[in-house]
Design a protein around this motif. Structure first.
Motif, short mmCIF file in Angstrom:
data_model
loop_
_atom_site.label_atom_id
_atom_site.label_comp_id
_atom_site.label_asym_id
_atom_site.label_seq_id
_atom_site.Cartn_x
_atom_site.Cartn_y
_atom_site.Cartn_z
N LYS A 144 3.10 -16.09 18.96
CA LYS A 144 3.38 -15.50 17.65
C LYS A 144 2.18 -14.67 17.22
O LYS A 144 1.05 -15.19 17.15
CB LYS A 144 3.65 -16.59 16.63
N PRO A 145 2.38 -13.38 16.93
CA PRO A 145 1.25 -12.54 16.55
C PRO A 145 0.80 -12.81 15.11
O PRO A 145 1.55 -13.35 14.30
CB PRO A 145 1.81 -11.12 16.69
N ILE A 146 -0.43 -12.41 14.83
CA ILE A 146 -0.98 -12.50 13.48
C ILE A 146 -1.16 -11.08 12.95
O ILE A 146 -1.75 -10.23 13.61
CB ILE A 146 -2.33 -13.24 13.49
N CYS A 147 -0.62 -10.84 11.76
CA CYS A 147 -0.76 -9.53 11.12
C CYS A 147 -1.78 -9.62 9.99
O CYS A 147 -1.79 -10.60 9.23
CB CYS A 147 0.58 -9.06 10.55
N CYS A 164 -2.03 -6.05 14.22
CA CYS A 164 -1.12 -7.06 14.78
C CYS A 164 -1.68 -7.47 16.13
O CYS A 164 -1.99 -6.61 16.97
CB CYS A 164 0.28 -6.46 14.91
N SER A 166 -1.36 -10.63 19.31
CA SER A 166 -0.89 -11.86 19.95
C SER A 166 -1.92 -12.28 20.98
O SER A 166 -2.32 -11.48 21.83
CB SER A 166 0.47 -11.64 20.62
N SER A 222 6.64 -5.80 9.15
CA SER A 222 6.44 -6.88 10.12
C SER A 222 6.17 -6.25 11.48
O SER A 222 6.45 -5.07 11.71
CB SER A 222 7.66 -7.81 10.21
N ASN A 233 7.59 -12.34 16.36
CA ASN A 233 7.18 -11.48 15.25
C ASN A 233 6.25 -12.22 14.29
O ASN A 233 6.30 -13.46 14.17
CB ASN A 233 8.40 -10.95 14.49
N CYS A 234 5.42 -11.46 13.60
CA CYS A 234 4.53 -12.05 12.60
C CYS A 234 5.29 -12.21 11.29
O CYS A 234 6.39 -11.69 11.12
CB CYS A 234 3.29 -11.18 12.40
N SER A 235 4.69 -12.93 10.35
CA SER A 235 5.29 -13.08 9.03
C SER A 235 5.28 -11.72 8.32
O SER A 235 4.28 -11.00 8.35
CB SER A 235 4.51 -14.11 8.21
#
Length: 266
Positions: A144-147, A164, A166, A222, A233-235
């Motif tokens: 899950k990536p971090i944005c 973004c 991962s 996103s 996907n990120c939040s």
């Protein structure tokens, strides 16, 4: 003593017997699809079956099954996994299948990528052994990536950007940005819906930059990290444009002036 003519006749007879006597089918070993070797891609965490089959006329003869492994991380070392049965050191990672000499890898991880060699021996047959090969590559879906973003209220006509990332995935993940659930094209001028936006982004780095953020860039954003195995996907987050810096400075001056008047009046 035999004469030269008798020796020559015996030699010719032996040659004739070699060509005309049926010795049966020799021992042959194959892997999936009846091939001698196969490159195979498997997903981390699955339980792949490495099929190994053998054929010979002597179906009742004793066959000795061996599996060995050459790691991609240590290509000079060959590790014996199976000698008639799975060796004790590997019973939590491998299991022999009921289907002849096939091997199942349990919960495969990326550290188990490499070359797997199936060997079958039959001492009473000619030839007495055969081998088949697998080149196993392990692929991993993206984590899950971090944005990240600087602010959710961007001063109008100012520069800003989002990132973004991962931290896992084989092959290395690429990135796609979405606004209001619609994927943004890399070339924004190709779509009337994005032609007035000011972004540029890289699907390799996952960074999206806005040269002049306006109302056309507002929306819920996103990012999706993807490779050929899967995607995550990120939040999502909502970004809007606020007052531009010039307006903000005027407002600040006006507020200071008003405060000054209030203080002096009182």
């Amino acid at each position: 003593m035999f004469s030269n003519q008798e020796v020559r006749s015996s030699y010719i007879l032996a040659i004739g017997l070699f060509y005309f006597v049926d010795f049966g089918n020799p021992l042959t070993v194959s892997v999936e699809g009846g091939r001698y070797s196969l490159s195979k891609e498997v997903v981390e965490g699955t339980n792949p079956l490495l099929t190994c089959q053998y054929e010979s006329d002597n179906s009742s003869g004793n066959k000795r099954i061996e599996w060995s492994y050459i790691s991609k991380l240590q290509p000079k070392n060959r590790t014996l996994i199976v000698w008639k049965k799975v060796l004790n050191a590997f019973v939590d990672k491998f299991a022999l299948s009921e289907h002849q000499a096939s091997l199942r890898i349990l919960n495969i991880s990326r550290t188990l990528a490499g070359k797997y060699i199936c060997g079958v021996s039959a001492p009473n047959e000619v030839p007495s052994s055969g081998t088949g090969f697998y080149n196993i590559s392990v692929v991993v879906p993206p984590a899950k990536p971090i944005c990240k973003y600087r602010t959710l209220v961007v001063p109008r006509r100012s520069r800003t950007g989002f990132t973004c990332f991962s931290n896992d995935g084989i092959p290395t993940p690429k990135y796609a940005w979405y606004r209001d659930s619609v994927r943004l094209p890399l070339n924004r001028s190709t779509n009337p819906l994005t032609a007035n936006m000011s972004y540029v982004y890289s699907e390799v780095t996952g960074t999206i930059l806005f040269s002049r953020f306006t109302k056309y860039d507002e929306g819920k954003y996103s990012c999706v990290a993807f490779n050929r195995v899967g995607e995550k996907n990120c939040s999502s987050f909502y970004v809007r444009s606020g007052h531009d810096r010039g307006q903000m400075s005027h407002i600040l001056v006006a507020m200071v002036s008003l405060l000054y008047l209030i203080i002096n009046v009182t």
